[in-house]
Motif scaffolding. Structure first.
Motif, mmCIF file in Angstrom:
data_model
loop_
_atom_site.group_PDB
_atom_site.id
_atom_site.type_symbol
_atom_site.label_atom_id
_atom_site.label_comp_id
_atom_site.label_asym_id
_atom_site.label_seq_id
_atom_site.Cartn_x
_atom_site.Cartn_y
_atom_site.Cartn_z
ATOM 1 N N ARG A 314 127.407 105.791 -23.054
ATOM 2 C CA ARG A 314 126.536 104.961 -22.134
ATOM 3 C C ARG A 314 127.658 104.641 -21.065
ATOM 4 O O ARG A 314 128.658 104.621 -21.352
ATOM 5 C CB ARG A 314 126.588 103.384 -22.844
ATOM 6 C CG ARG A 314 125.296 103.511 -23.700
ATOM 7 C CD ARG A 314 125.297 102.243 -24.414
ATOM 8 N NE ARG A 314 125.992 101.814 -25.197
ATOM 9 C CZ ARG A 314 126.313 100.323 -25.996
ATOM 10 N NH1 ARG A 314 125.113 99.544 -25.736
ATOM 11 N NH2 ARG A 314 127.463 100.066 -26.388
ATOM 12 N N SER A 315 127.311 104.554 -19.863
ATOM 13 C CA SER A 315 128.178 104.261 -18.658
ATOM 14 C C SER A 315 127.292 103.646 -17.609
ATOM 15 O O SER A 315 125.889 103.247 -17.885
ATOM 16 C CB SER A 315 128.756 105.489 -18.295
ATOM 17 O OG SER A 315 127.571 106.433 -17.832
ATOM 18 N N TRP A 316 127.563 103.420 -16.148
ATOM 19 C CA TRP A 316 127.049 103.022 -15.357
ATOM 20 C C TRP A 316 125.708 103.973 -14.904
ATOM 21 O O TRP A 316 124.913 103.457 -13.739
ATOM 22 C CB TRP A 316 127.588 102.383 -14.398
ATOM 23 C CG TRP A 316 128.693 101.112 -14.581
ATOM 24 C CD1 TRP A 316 129.764 101.015 -15.112
ATOM 25 C CD2 TRP A 316 127.856 99.743 -14.575
ATOM 26 N NE1 TRP A 316 130.000 99.685 -15.447
ATOM 27 C CE2 TRP A 316 128.955 98.921 -14.794
ATOM 28 C CE3 TRP A 316 126.821 99.216 -13.981
ATOM 29 C CZ2 TRP A 316 128.652 97.553 -14.959
ATOM 30 C CZ3 TRP A 316 126.792 97.748 -13.890
ATOM 31 C CH2 TRP A 316 127.528 97.110 -14.216
ATOM 32 N N SER A 317 126.062 105.116 -15.335
ATOM 33 C CA SER A 317 125.251 105.932 -14.990
ATOM 34 C C SER A 317 123.928 106.482 -16.104
ATOM 35 O O SER A 317 122.824 107.331 -16.050
ATOM 36 C CB SER A 317 125.588 107.369 -14.518
ATOM 37 O OG SER A 317 126.477 107.055 -13.429
ATOM 38 N N LEU A 318 124.402 106.294 -17.116
ATOM 39 C CA LEU A 318 123.554 106.413 -18.405
ATOM 40 C C LEU A 318 123.419 105.437 -19.415
ATOM 41 O O LEU A 318 124.263 104.943 -19.819
ATOM 42 C CB LEU A 318 124.146 107.712 -19.098
ATOM 43 C CG LEU A 318 123.108 108.071 -20.378
ATOM 44 C CD1 LEU A 318 122.016 108.638 -19.921
ATOM 45 C CD2 LEU A 318 124.054 109.615 -20.809
ATOM 46 N N CYS A 319 122.188 104.931 -19.554
ATOM 47 C CA CYS A 319 122.080 103.962 -20.512
ATOM 48 C C CYS A 319 120.964 104.362 -21.712
ATOM 49 O O CYS A 319 120.556 105.467 -21.802
ATOM 50 C CB CYS A 319 121.112 102.683 -20.168
ATOM 51 S SG CYS A 319 122.251 102.021 -18.605
ATOM 52 N N THR A 320 121.134 103.616 -22.792
ATOM 53 C CA THR A 320 120.037 103.850 -24.143
ATOM 54 C C THR A 320 118.782 103.437 -23.501
ATOM 55 O O THR A 320 118.537 102.566 -23.048
ATOM 56 C CB THR A 320 120.635 103.227 -25.314
ATOM 57 O OG1 THR A 320 120.509 102.004 -25.165
ATOM 58 C CG2 THR A 320 122.030 103.907 -25.490
ATOM 59 N N MET A 321 117.675 104.074 -24.137
ATOM 60 C CA MET A 321 116.149 103.572 -24.001
ATOM 61 C C MET A 321 116.114 102.231 -24.560
ATOM 62 O O MET A 321 115.175 101.425 -24.234
ATOM 63 C CB MET A 321 115.286 104.805 -24.626
ATOM 64 C CG MET A 321 114.908 105.993 -23.833
ATOM 65 S SD MET A 321 114.142 105.360 -22.278
ATOM 66 C CE MET A 321 112.802 104.745 -22.942
ATOM 67 N N GLU A 322 117.170 101.854 -25.705
ATOM 68 C CA GLU A 322 116.726 100.640 -26.008
ATOM 69 C C GLU A 322 117.237 99.616 -25.049
ATOM 70 O O GLU A 322 116.699 98.440 -24.934
ATOM 71 C CB GLU A 322 117.769 100.407 -27.386
ATOM 72 C CG GLU A 322 117.244 101.246 -28.545
ATOM 73 C CD GLU A 322 117.569 102.806 -28.528
ATOM 74 O OE1 GLU A 322 117.228 103.413 -29.335
ATOM 75 O OE2 GLU A 322 118.616 103.040 -27.463
ATOM 76 N N GLU A 323 118.359 99.875 -24.425
ATOM 77 C CA GLU A 323 118.661 99.072 -23.313
ATOM 78 C C GLU A 323 117.729 98.803 -22.125
ATOM 79 O O GLU A 323 117.150 97.823 -21.543
ATOM 80 C CB GLU A 323 120.036 99.409 -22.648
ATOM 81 C CG GLU A 323 121.104 99.165 -23.472
ATOM 82 C CD GLU A 323 122.409 99.674 -22.989
ATOM 83 O OE1 GLU A 323 123.449 99.193 -23.116
ATOM 84 O OE2 GLU A 323 122.405 101.118 -22.560
ATOM 85 N N VAL A 324 117.151 99.912 -21.891
ATOM 86 C CA VAL A 324 115.913 100.051 -20.960
ATOM 87 C C VAL A 324 114.700 99.259 -21.382
ATOM 88 O O VAL A 324 114.035 98.255 -20.613
ATOM 89 C CB VAL A 324 115.383 101.408 -20.757
ATOM 90 C CG1 VAL A 324 114.090 101.570 -19.758
ATOM 91 C CG2 VAL A 324 116.559 102.143 -20.023
#
Length: 572
Positions: A314-324
């Motif tokens: 996870r980063s400011w460029s990639l999040c998990t679908m759960e966070e979405v």
């Protein structure tokens, strides 16, 4: 301890106190033994907060020679700040320091505010000279006196906002079982109501009839006792380490989605970043992924997101679908959340104007007792308390027997909107009658004159507003139910945020009316408050229509929990 000893063999020795690990010590903390300290602190802090907040309009008018409409604006801004800050307080507690240090710090800030109020009320140079009743030429506060007032209000507002909701989270953290946590919240709200009743009656009476200095000194004493009660239980509290604010993940989703806004193509579940294989199946079966598809890009895996070992993080460029999906849950509830803004705005204006009306009316009970103007707000509190009891014990069981369905949160909120509309209509009609009495006795143009009409007429719309809140406030459990798991602890602060924004909007609307009409002069006997109340009726009716549309489009997270299906009130 006895249960642990029962599991040990005779040869097993219990480690000495100094040899036990810190985790073991932490496991002994918390539980019901901590709740008396927390509720005692809540009682003291709430008495102090209600003592200044409920009577601020009267204090500003009588002790600072502030014009009546200006006093209502000052009050709404101060209360708005105290309702906006809980969200920031929750983020600070979750991200950096934990609940206990945050509550302690802001309880001390609140104490400083109470001390400043006491000094203002007792030191004559900190406020303008008293104004004679009916005088048109009152000494206005100096810049220094205004600075002291605003600094005091800042301290008191931050103290209230930083403690009110964070201390409830702290209390819930001491208990493990959901049933125990629910019981604690019951005691929390009971403590809050009792404290407010004490302030609305005893404290306000002392301020109005005995001495402002003594009244604020009692608030400072209650605040000090509350702070002491909190600190005394320190060794017993379970200290939950900060895990970072869930709002940071929301921010990361927005940033990541914007960064990948130009990504194109058809993507399958294998192209998105999940926290686990089981979550992939849940997401594929969920229809929520079809909503707000733009946000799905935040979880889209690209070559630039791959680390040196070929994995993703996870980063400011990639999040998990759960966070979405957490962000999508928040966006889904926002229309209904926004429907509460207009209600809070109207109630903020209504409460302020009711105090101004009470100041001009006959407030005597018998020949010796005179009800303080701000104490009339206790009718609102009583209406809420009594209606919640009657709704839970009589109305809801009867509703279920007659309809064979339980009343949904949306239905409760909708009924609260309707009752609020009736309360505003009642206020407009009562104000029309008050103006007719003024004309009959030729009191226009005579500031400081008391209208020969009982102020108890104001109790009816106040009780109705309280009944509406009795339906509306418990219905707000919808926010807790529908918010994602990561945001459960801050869902109550979201409700407070609605109130805070509503109070700021009420100040803006009153300022607009003041600038564009002659309905709100300093002497309200020469104005047209009835027109203002009819504006509130129109706002409430339009807002209720907006709420019905939002309710019609809304879908519960778990349909089986609500018999009325996706639209709640719309199907009733």
């Amino acid at each position: 301890m006895e249960a642990l000893e029962g599991k040990l063999s005779p040869r097993t020795t219990i480690p000495k106190e100094e040899d036990r690990p810190q985790a073991y010590e932490e496991s002994k903390r918390g539980g019901w033994i901590t709740i008396p300290f927390i509720t005692g602190s809540m009682m003291g802090l709430s008495i102090a907060a209600a003592g200044w907040a409920s009577n601020l309009i009267v204090f500003s008018i009588t002790e600072f020679n502030v014009k009546s409409i200006t006093a209502t604006k000052i009050s709404n801004v101060a209360l708005g700040c105290s309702n906006l800050f809980p969200l920031a307080s929750a983020i600070i507690a979750d991200s950096f320091f934990g609940s206990f240090p945050v509550v302690c710090f802001f309880a001390f800030v609140s104490l400083l505010g109470m001390i400043m109020f006491t000094l203002m009320a007792t030191i004559h140079t900190l406020r303008p000279a008293p104004c004679a009743i009916g005088s048109y030429t009152c000494e206005t506060p100096s810049n220094l006196q205004y600075a002291v007032l605003y600094m005091t209000l800042t301290l008191a507002s931050l103290g209230l906002g930083g403690t009110r909701f964070t201390i409830s989270t702290m209390g819930a953290q001491q208990l493990d079982k959901n049933k125990d946590q629910a019981t604690f919240f019951g005691w929390y709200y009971l403590t809050l109501y009792v404290a407010n009743i004490i302030s609305f009656t005893a404290i306000i009476y002392i301020q109005d009839s005995v001495s402002w200095g003594l009244g604020f000194a009692l608030c400072a004493l209650a605040n000090a006792i509350g702070l002491a009660s909190l600190v005394l239980g320190k060794r017993l509290y379970r200290q939950v380490k900060p895990k970072g604010s869930p709002f940071m993940s929301i921010a990361r989703v927005l940033v990541a989605a914007i960064r990948k806004r130009k990504a194109s193509g058809t993507f399958g579940s294998q192209d998105y970043y999940y926290s686990g294989a089981t979550q992939i199946l849940k997401m594929e079966d969920s229809s929520s992924t079809k909503r707000f598809r733009f946000l799905n890009r935040a979880a889209l895996k690209t070559e630039s997101d791959k680390q040196s070992d070929g994995s993703y993080a996870r980063s400011w460029s990639l999040c998990t679908m759960e966070e979405v999906e957490d962000l999508k849950s928040v966006l889904k509830i926002m229309p209904l959340w926004s429907a509460g803004l207009s209600s809070c705005t109207a109630i903020g204006i209504f409460s302020s104007l009711t105090i101004l009306q009470a100041l001009t009316m006959d407030r005597h009970l018998g020949s010796h007792f005179k009800i303080p103007a701000a104490s009339f707000l206790v009718f609102n509190l009583l209406g809420t308390t009594i209606s919640i009891f009657l709704i839970d014990h009589f109305l809801l069981p009867t509703w279920q027997i007659l309809t064979r369905r339980s009343m949904t949160p949306l239905q409760r909120i909708g009924i609260g909107h309707v009752i609020s509309i009736l309360a505003f209509v009642g206020s407009a009609l009562i104000e029309t009658r008050r103006l007719n009495v003024i004309r009959a006795h030729k009191l226009r143009g005579q500031p400081g004159m008391i209208v020969p009409m009982s102020a108890l007429w104001l109790a009816l719309p106040l009780v109705l507003i309280g009944v509406g809140e009795g339906f509306y406030v418990p219905g707000s459990v919808l926010y807790y139910q529908e918010f994602p798991e990561s945001l459960k602890s801050t869902s109550t602060a979201i409700v407070s945020l609605v109130i805070g924004i509503g109070l700021y909007l009420s100040t803006a609307i009153m300022d607009l009316i003041d600038r564009t009409t002659e309905w709100l002069p300093d002497n309200i006997n020469d104005g047209r408050l009835d027109y203002v109340y009819w504006v509130l009726v129109a706002m409430a009716v339009v807002n209720f229509g907006y709420f019905l549309i939002c309710a019609k489009l809304f879908k519960y997270q778990r349909e089986e929990d609500h018999d009325h299906g996706p639209s709640g009130l719309a199907h009733s």
